[in-house]
Scaffold this motif. Sequence first.
Motif, PDB file in Angstrom:
ATOM      1  N   ILE A 188       0.836  -1.207   0.000  1.00 25.14           N
ATOM      2  CA  ILE A 188       0.000   0.000   0.000  1.00 25.14           C
ATOM      3  C   ILE A 188       0.868   1.253   0.000  1.00 25.14           C
ATOM      4  CG2 ILE A 188      -1.746   1.317   1.275  1.00 25.14           C
ATOM      5  CD1 ILE A 188      -2.626  -1.417   2.522  1.00 25.14           C
ATOM      6  N   LEU A 189       1.892   1.288   0.864  1.00 24.70           N
ATOM      7  CA  LEU A 189       2.724   2.486   0.977  1.00 24.70           C
ATOM      8  C   LEU A 189       3.547   2.741  -0.274  1.00 24.70           C
ATOM      9  CD1 LEU A 189       4.029   2.373   4.660  1.00 24.70           C
ATOM     10  CD2 LEU A 189       2.309   3.891   3.696  1.00 24.70           C
ATOM     11  N   ALA A 190       4.022   1.672  -0.913  1.00 23.82           N
ATOM     12  CA  ALA A 190       4.833   1.848  -2.120  1.00 23.82           C
ATOM     13  C   ALA A 190       3.990   2.446  -3.243  1.00 23.82           C
ATOM     14  CB  ALA A 190       5.426   0.515  -2.559  1.00 23.82           C
ATOM     15  N   GLU A 191       2.685   2.148  -3.252  1.00 23.24           N
ATOM     16  CA  GLU A 191       1.820   2.645  -4.329  1.00 23.24           C
ATOM     17  C   GLU A 191       1.247   4.012  -4.048  1.00 23.24           C
ATOM     18  OE1 GLU A 191      -0.739   0.535  -6.648  1.00 23.24           O
ATOM     19  OE2 GLU A 191       0.317  -1.356  -6.492  1.00 23.24           O
ATOM     20  N   GLY A 192       0.859   4.250  -2.793  1.00 21.86           N
ATOM     21  CA  GLY A 192       0.118   5.481  -2.550  1.00 21.86           C
ATOM     22  C   GLY A 192       0.519   6.244  -1.321  1.00 21.86           C
ATOM     23  N   ASP A 193       1.738   5.975  -0.779  1.00 19.23           N
ATOM     24  CA  ASP A 193       2.123   6.631   0.464  1.00 19.23           C
ATOM     25  C   ASP A 193       1.084   6.276   1.512  1.00 19.23           C
ATOM     26  OD1 ASP A 193       4.420   7.849   1.113  1.00 19.23           O
ATOM     27  OD2 ASP A 193       3.873   9.848   0.437  1.00 19.23           O
ATOM     28  N   SER A 194       0.521   7.270   2.184  1.00 23.09           N
ATOM     29  CA  SER A 194      -0.510   6.945   3.172  1.00 23.09           C
ATOM     30  C   SER A 194      -1.891   7.323   2.658  1.00 23.09           C
ATOM     31  CB  SER A 194      -0.207   7.638   4.494  1.00 23.09           C
ATOM     32  OG  SER A 194       1.035   7.174   4.991  1.00 23.09           O
ATOM     33  N   LYS A 195      -1.972   7.560   1.351  1.00 22.46           N
ATOM     34  CA  LYS A 195      -3.269   7.881   0.762  1.00 22.46           C
ATOM     35  C   LYS A 195      -4.047   6.595   0.504  1.00 22.46           C
ATOM     36  CE  LYS A 195      -1.319  10.312  -2.599  1.00 22.46           C
ATOM     37  NZ  LYS A 195       0.038  10.457  -2.034  1.00 22.46           N
ATOM     38  N   PRO A 196      -5.372   6.684   0.542  1.00 21.14           N
ATOM     39  CA  PRO A 196      -6.182   5.505   0.219  1.00 21.14           C
ATOM     40  C   PRO A 196      -5.952   5.041  -1.222  1.00 21.14           C
ATOM     41  CG  PRO A 196      -7.496   7.177   1.314  1.00 21.14           C
ATOM     42  CD  PRO A 196      -6.186   7.815   0.974  1.00 21.14           C
ATOM     43  N   ILE A 197      -6.036   3.746  -1.420  1.00 21.20           N
ATOM     44  CA  ILE A 197      -5.909   3.148  -2.754  1.00 21.20           C
ATOM     45  C   ILE A 197      -7.125   2.264  -2.996  1.00 21.20           C
ATOM     46  CG2 ILE A 197      -4.609   1.471  -4.130  1.00 21.20           C
ATOM     47  CD1 ILE A 197      -2.103   2.370  -2.729  1.00 21.20           C
ATOM     48  N   VAL A 198      -7.667   2.365  -4.196  1.00 27.60           N
ATOM     49  CA  VAL A 198      -8.755   1.469  -4.607  1.00 27.60           C
ATOM     50  C   VAL A 198      -8.257   0.648  -5.788  1.00 27.60           C
ATOM     51  CG1 VAL A 198     -11.143   1.278  -5.377  1.00 27.60           C
ATOM     52  CG2 VAL A 198     -10.458   3.189  -3.899  1.00 27.60           C
ATOM     53  N   LYS A 199      -8.385  -0.661  -5.685  1.00 30.28           N
ATOM     54  CA  LYS A 199      -8.033  -1.562  -6.787  1.00 30.28           C
ATOM     55  C   LYS A 199      -9.324  -2.195  -7.293  1.00 30.28           C
ATOM     56  CE  LYS A 199      -3.478  -1.484  -6.867  1.00 30.28           C
ATOM     57  NZ  LYS A 199      -2.742  -1.131  -8.102  1.00 30.28           N
ATOM     58  N   THR A 200      -9.582  -2.062  -8.595  1.00 31.48           N
ATOM     59  CA  THR A 200     -10.824  -2.571  -9.177  1.00 31.48           C
ATOM     60  C   THR A 200     -10.511  -3.626 -10.233  1.00 31.48           C
ATOM     61  OG1 THR A 200     -11.945  -0.480  -8.742  1.00 31.48           O
ATOM     62  CG2 THR A 200     -12.943  -1.919 -10.394  1.00 31.48           C
ATOM     63  N   PHE A 201     -11.273  -4.704 -10.185  1.00 28.65           N
ATOM     64  CA  PHE A 201     -11.085  -5.816 -11.117  1.00 28.65           C
ATOM     65  C   PHE A 201     -12.422  -6.121 -11.781  1.00 28.65           C
ATOM     66  CE2 PHE A 201      -8.228  -6.055  -7.552  1.00 28.65           C
ATOM     67  CZ  PHE A 201      -6.994  -6.176  -8.169  1.00 28.65           C
ATOM     68  N   ASP A 202     -12.420  -6.142 -13.093  1.00 30.60           N
ATOM     69  CA  ASP A 202     -13.648  -6.368 -13.865  1.00 30.60           C
ATOM     70  C   ASP A 202     -13.738  -7.815 -14.334  1.00 30.60           C
ATOM     71  OD1 ASP A 202     -14.680  -3.698 -13.831  1.00 30.60           O
ATOM     72  OD2 ASP A 202     -13.072  -3.149 -15.215  1.00 30.60           O
ATOM     73  N   HIS A 203     -14.957  -8.247 -14.631  1.00 34.40           N
ATOM     74  CA  HIS A 203     -15.235  -9.540 -15.278  1.00 34.40           C
ATOM     75  C   HIS A 203     -14.766 -10.732 -14.449  1.00 34.40           C
ATOM     76  CE1 HIS A 203     -16.058  -6.829 -18.504  1.00 34.40           C
ATOM     77  NE2 HIS A 203     -14.792  -6.581 -18.740  1.00 34.40           N
ATOM     78  N   LEU A 204     -14.851 -10.622 -13.114  1.00 35.43           N
ATOM     79  CA  LEU A 204     -14.546 -11.796 -12.295  1.00 35.43           C
ATOM     80  C   LEU A 204     -15.749 -12.717 -12.322  1.00 35.43           C
ATOM     81  CD1 LEU A 204     -12.853 -10.148  -9.199  1.00 35.43           C
ATOM     82  CD2 LEU A 204     -11.755 -11.310 -11.106  1.00 35.43           C
ATOM     83  N   GLN A 205     -15.503 -13.975 -12.625  1.00 28.41           N
ATOM     84  CA  GLN A 205     -16.607 -14.923 -12.731  1.00 28.41           C
ATOM     85  C   GLN A 205     -16.782 -15.697 -11.434  1.00 28.41           C
ATOM     86  OE1 GLN A 205     -16.400 -18.060 -15.731  1.00 28.41           O
ATOM     87  NE2 GLN A 205     -18.575 -17.785 -16.103  1.00 28.41           N
ATOM     88  N   ALA A 206     -18.026 -15.757 -10.972  1.00 24.18           N
ATOM     89  CA  ALA A 206     -18.346 -16.551  -9.786  1.00 24.18           C
ATOM     90  C   ALA A 206     -18.141 -18.031 -10.094  1.00 24.18           C
ATOM     91  CB  ALA A 206     -19.788 -16.293  -9.360  1.00 24.18           C
ATOM     92  N   SER A 207     -17.932 -18.810  -9.055  1.00 26.94           N
ATOM     93  CA  SER A 207     -17.777 -20.251  -9.235  1.00 26.94           C
ATOM     94  C   SER A 207     -19.128 -20.878  -9.599  1.00 26.94           C
ATOM     95  CB  SER A 207     -17.237 -20.879  -7.947  1.00 26.94           C
ATOM     96  OG  SER A 207     -18.191 -20.714  -6.913  1.00 26.94           O
ATOM     97  N   ALA A 208     -19.072 -22.120 -10.051  1.00 34.24           N
ATOM     98  CA  ALA A 208     -20.291 -22.832 -10.451  1.00 34.24           C
ATOM     99  C   ALA A 208     -21.239 -23.037  -9.272  1.00 34.24           C
ATOM    100  CB  ALA A 208     -19.929 -24.178 -11.083  1.00 34.24           C
ATOM    101  N   ASP A 209     -20.677 -23.063  -8.059  1.00 31.32           N
ATOM    102  CA  ASP A 209     -21.545 -23.203  -6.887  1.00 31.32           C
ATOM    103  C   ASP A 209     -21.901 -21.852  -6.256  1.00 31.32           C
ATOM    104  OD1 ASP A 209     -18.980 -22.778  -5.924  1.00 31.32           O
ATOM    105  OD2 ASP A 209     -19.098 -24.293  -4.356  1.00 31.32           O
ATOM    106  N   GLY A 210     -21.654 -20.754  -6.996  1.00 32.40           N
ATOM    107  CA  GLY A 210     -22.144 -19.452  -6.570  1.00 32.40           C
ATOM    108  C   GLY A 210     -21.345 -18.789  -5.470  1.00 32.40           C
TER     109      GLY A 210
END
Length: 112
Positions: free
Chosen positions: A66-88
Amino acid sequence: GLGIYESNRIGRFRYTIPVVPLAHYRLSLYFREPWFGKENGGNGGPGSRIFDVACNGVLLLQNFDILAEGDSKPIVKTFDHLQASADGKVEINFLPVVNYPLINAIELIPED
């Protein structure tokens, strides 16, 4: 105040979220380092907390610092198109590399 960044979970942990089987989701992970770094009294800096995040067995973040990316500022990481498992399920694993992983908030939104 810090809003969602006021509380956090630290440790080795996982979340299993029940969802629609095989549906696609957008996952957003919210991070702010509360302990290490100059904003927090200067104890340790980048490299003090490093961890991996996996979702349904796929590595999303490797050696995340976290610190290497944004110092002490908040960071949001977003990931698209993640598929749920077959059992939900969307399972999110937080795996320590250096010290323990941390998360402030998790948001999971259906894409379909």
